[in-house]
Design a protein around this motif. Structure first.
Motif, mmCIF file in Angstrom:
data_model
loop_
_atom_site.group_PDB
_atom_site.id
_atom_site.type_symbol
_atom_site.label_atom_id
_atom_site.label_comp_id
_atom_site.label_asym_id
_atom_site.label_seq_id
_atom_site.Cartn_x
_atom_site.Cartn_y
_atom_site.Cartn_z
ATOM 1 N N PRO A 109 25.803 4.148 43.363
ATOM 2 C CA PRO A 109 24.354 5.696 43.083
ATOM 3 C C PRO A 109 25.169 6.295 42.078
ATOM 4 C CG PRO A 109 25.803 4.944 45.528
ATOM 5 C CD PRO A 109 26.176 3.831 44.211
ATOM 6 N N VAL A 110 23.905 6.587 41.679
ATOM 7 C CA VAL A 110 24.160 8.060 40.692
ATOM 8 C C VAL A 110 25.388 8.971 41.086
ATOM 9 C CG1 VAL A 110 23.344 10.132 39.095
ATOM 10 C CG2 VAL A 110 22.189 7.047 38.981
ATOM 11 N N LYS A 111 26.110 9.527 40.988
ATOM 12 C CA LYS A 111 27.626 10.701 41.418
ATOM 13 C C LYS A 111 26.979 12.335 41.220
ATOM 14 C CE LYS A 111 31.318 7.745 39.787
ATOM 15 N NZ LYS A 111 30.946 6.612 39.628
ATOM 16 N N SER A 130 28.011 15.095 39.844
ATOM 17 C CA SER A 130 28.437 15.354 38.428
ATOM 18 C C SER A 130 27.407 14.855 37.385
ATOM 19 C CB SER A 130 29.629 13.935 37.860
ATOM 20 O OG SER A 130 29.049 12.791 38.440
ATOM 21 N N VAL A 131 26.296 15.118 37.624
ATOM 22 C CA VAL A 131 24.941 14.815 37.286
ATOM 23 C C VAL A 131 23.880 15.891 36.874
ATOM 24 C CG1 VAL A 131 23.409 13.225 36.181
ATOM 25 C CG2 VAL A 131 25.577 12.354 37.119
ATOM 26 N N PRO A 132 24.271 16.527 36.323
ATOM 27 C CA PRO A 132 23.357 18.055 36.694
ATOM 28 C C PRO A 132 21.958 17.677 36.777
ATOM 29 C CG PRO A 132 24.846 18.024 35.377
ATOM 30 C CD PRO A 132 25.125 17.191 35.206
ATOM 31 N N GLY A 133 21.459 18.236 37.898
ATOM 32 C CA GLY A 133 19.877 18.109 38.045
ATOM 33 C C GLY A 133 19.020 16.295 38.462
ATOM 34 N N TYR A 134 20.202 15.951 38.289
ATOM 35 C CA TYR A 134 20.034 14.823 39.238
ATOM 36 C C TYR A 134 19.694 14.235 40.639
ATOM 37 C CZ TYR A 134 19.282 10.019 39.940
ATOM 38 O OH TYR A 134 18.381 8.595 39.106
ATOM 39 N N ARG A 135 20.639 15.447 41.169
ATOM 40 C CA ARG A 135 19.500 15.535 43.023
ATOM 41 C C ARG A 135 18.254 16.508 43.300
ATOM 42 N NH1 ARG A 135 23.424 16.582 47.112
ATOM 43 N NH2 ARG A 135 25.000 17.296 45.909
ATOM 44 N N LYS A 181 12.082 8.339 35.016
ATOM 45 C CA LYS A 181 11.716 10.171 35.735
ATOM 46 C C LYS A 181 12.844 10.174 34.494
ATOM 47 C CE LYS A 181 9.872 12.837 38.849
ATOM 48 N NZ LYS A 181 9.906 13.014 40.519
ATOM 49 N N PHE A 182 14.230 9.780 34.723
ATOM 50 C CA PHE A 182 15.551 10.865 34.321
ATOM 51 C C PHE A 182 16.083 10.862 33.574
ATOM 52 C CE2 PHE A 182 18.289 14.373 35.602
ATOM 53 C CZ PHE A 182 19.517 13.918 35.303
ATOM 54 N N ASN A 183 15.725 9.855 32.185
ATOM 55 C CA ASN A 183 15.621 8.917 31.368
ATOM 56 C C ASN A 183 14.555 9.030 30.033
ATOM 57 O OD1 ASN A 183 18.511 8.767 31.767
ATOM 58 N ND2 ASN A 183 17.826 7.300 33.628
ATOM 59 N N GLU A 184 14.983 9.727 29.122
ATOM 60 C CA GLU A 184 14.033 9.150 27.589
ATOM 61 C C GLU A 184 14.119 7.708 27.624
ATOM 62 O OE1 GLU A 184 13.323 13.250 27.763
ATOM 63 O OE2 GLU A 184 12.132 11.767 26.068
ATOM 64 N N ALA A 244 22.137 -4.440 33.598
ATOM 65 C CA ALA A 244 22.143 -4.174 34.934
ATOM 66 C C ALA A 244 23.613 -2.578 35.726
ATOM 67 C CB ALA A 244 22.907 -4.427 36.071
ATOM 68 N N TRP A 245 24.569 -1.840 34.737
ATOM 69 C CA TRP A 245 25.478 -1.188 34.194
ATOM 70 C C TRP A 245 25.078 -0.206 35.114
ATOM 71 C CZ3 TRP A 245 24.983 3.049 31.179
ATOM 72 C CH2 TRP A 245 24.136 2.855 30.157
ATOM 73 N N PRO A 246 24.005 0.911 34.299
ATOM 74 C CA PRO A 246 23.872 2.300 34.986
ATOM 75 C C PRO A 246 23.107 1.795 36.269
ATOM 76 C CG PRO A 246 22.301 1.674 33.097
ATOM 77 C CD PRO A 246 22.949 0.621 33.294
ATOM 78 N N PHE A 247 22.625 1.015 36.725
ATOM 79 C CA PHE A 247 22.436 0.643 38.190
ATOM 80 C C PHE A 247 23.319 -0.002 39.573
ATOM 81 C CE2 PHE A 247 18.691 2.181 35.565
ATOM 82 C CZ PHE A 247 18.765 1.197 34.268
ATOM 83 N N LEU A 248 24.351 -0.509 38.611
ATOM 84 C CA LEU A 248 24.885 -1.128 40.072
ATOM 85 C C LEU A 248 25.606 -0.024 41.083
ATOM 86 C CD1 LEU A 248 27.393 -2.920 37.565
ATOM 87 C CD2 LEU A 248 25.654 -4.070 38.998
ATOM 88 N N GLU A 287 19.852 4.709 25.769
ATOM 89 C CA GLU A 287 21.026 4.044 26.366
ATOM 90 C C GLU A 287 20.106 3.614 27.731
ATOM 91 O OE1 GLU A 287 21.643 2.685 23.500
ATOM 92 O OE2 GLU A 287 22.719 1.419 25.124
ATOM 93 N N ILE A 288 20.026 4.224 28.645
ATOM 94 C CA ILE A 288 20.260 4.171 30.240
ATOM 95 C C ILE A 288 18.494 3.720 29.961
ATOM 96 C CG2 ILE A 288 19.677 4.905 32.210
ATOM 97 C CD1 ILE A 288 22.658 6.238 31.205
ATOM 98 N N GLY A 289 17.454 4.473 29.337
ATOM 99 C CA GLY A 289 16.201 4.634 29.486
ATOM 100 C C GLY A 289 16.138 2.908 29.261
HETATM 101 C C1 LIG Z 1 21.016 5.463 37.232
HETATM 102 C C2 LIG Z 1 20.805 6.934 36.343
HETATM 103 N N1 LIG Z 1 19.988 7.816 35.340
HETATM 104 N N2 LIG Z 1 20.645 8.579 34.285
HETATM 105 C C3 LIG Z 1 22.180 8.249 34.864
HETATM 106 C C4 LIG Z 1 22.090 9.121 34.605
HETATM 107 C C5 LIG Z 1 24.170 9.862 34.893
HETATM 108 N N3 LIG Z 1 24.421 10.731 33.787
HETATM 109 N N4 LIG Z 1 23.750 10.747 33.077
HETATM 110 C C6 LIG Z 1 24.097 12.191 31.906
HETATM 111 C C7 LIG Z 1 22.526 10.479 33.247
HETATM 112 N N5 LIG Z 1 21.349 9.885 32.922
HETATM 113 N N6 LIG Z 1 21.981 6.950 36.028
HETATM 114 C C8 LIG Z 1 23.057 5.993 35.804
HETATM 115 C C9 LIG Z 1 24.366 6.022 34.875
HETATM 116 C C10 LIG Z 1 25.051 5.166 35.096
HETATM 117 N N7 LIG Z 1 25.809 5.123 34.342
HETATM 118 C C11 LIG Z 1 26.686 6.006 32.925
HETATM 119 C C12 LIG Z 1 27.149 5.101 32.698
HETATM 120 N N8 LIG Z 1 27.676 4.231 32.932
HETATM 121 C C13 LIG Z 1 27.360 4.319 34.341
#
Ligand SMILES: Cc1nnc(-c2cnn(C)c2N)n1CCCn1ccnc1
Length: 117
Positions: free
Chosen positions: A37-39, A42-47, A87-90, A31-35, A94-96
């Motif tokens: 909101p994405v900042k 600090s995350v280029p392109g996300y917005r 959509k945002f991750n391969e 769950a760690w990536p999703f706990l 890791e996150i994908g």
């Molecule tokens: C959810 C999610 N999807 N993409 C990202 C992300 C954040 N930075 N980068 C380069 C991404 N691909 N995230 C947020 C992941 C939040 N996170 C990263 C490490 N610990 C939490």
């Protein structure tokens, strides 16, 4: 004779299932990536790429503030978390990978809990 309407599930019993399921999602090791909101700063392109950001903390806030009228709206937000991730991750990132595992877990638990009702 008017047939008696099928007993409607009270909204709070429907939402009780959502609270149980969200707690399980938050406790999952992937769950760690999703706990939270994405900042966006600090995350280029996300917005630009992700039109409707969503995360487990925001979903919890919406549950607490009674912003879900039914289970369907809750499911839509949870699936938004996973769709945004794909959509945002391969797929092989890791996150994908975490997103795919969380989605499989959610789909499994949701059907198990729904079958019980
Ligand atoms: C959810 C999610 N999807 N993409 C990202 C992300 C954040 N930075 N980068 C380069 C991404 N691909 N995230 C947020 C992941 C939040 N996170 C990263 C490490 N610990 C939490």
């Amino acid at each position: 004779l008017v047939s008696c309407a099928k007993r409607a599930k009270t909204p709070n019993s429907e939402l009780a299932v959502c609270r149980v399921l969200l707690a399980e999602l938050e406790a999952h090791q992937d769950a760690w990536p999703f706990l939270s909101p994405v900042k966006l700063k600090s995350v280029p392109g996300y917005r630009k790429v992700i039109k409707k950001p969503m995360d487990f903390f925001t979903i919890k806030e919406k549950l607490i503030n009674n912003m879900y009228l039914n289970q369907e709206n809750f499911i839509i937000d949870v699936n938004l978390v996973f769709d945004n991730c794909q959509k945002f991750n391969e797929d092989d990132s890791e996150i994908g990978q975490a997103g795919h595992r969380m989605k499989r877990f959610f789909d499994k638990r949701w059907t198990e809990l729904l079958r019980k009702q």
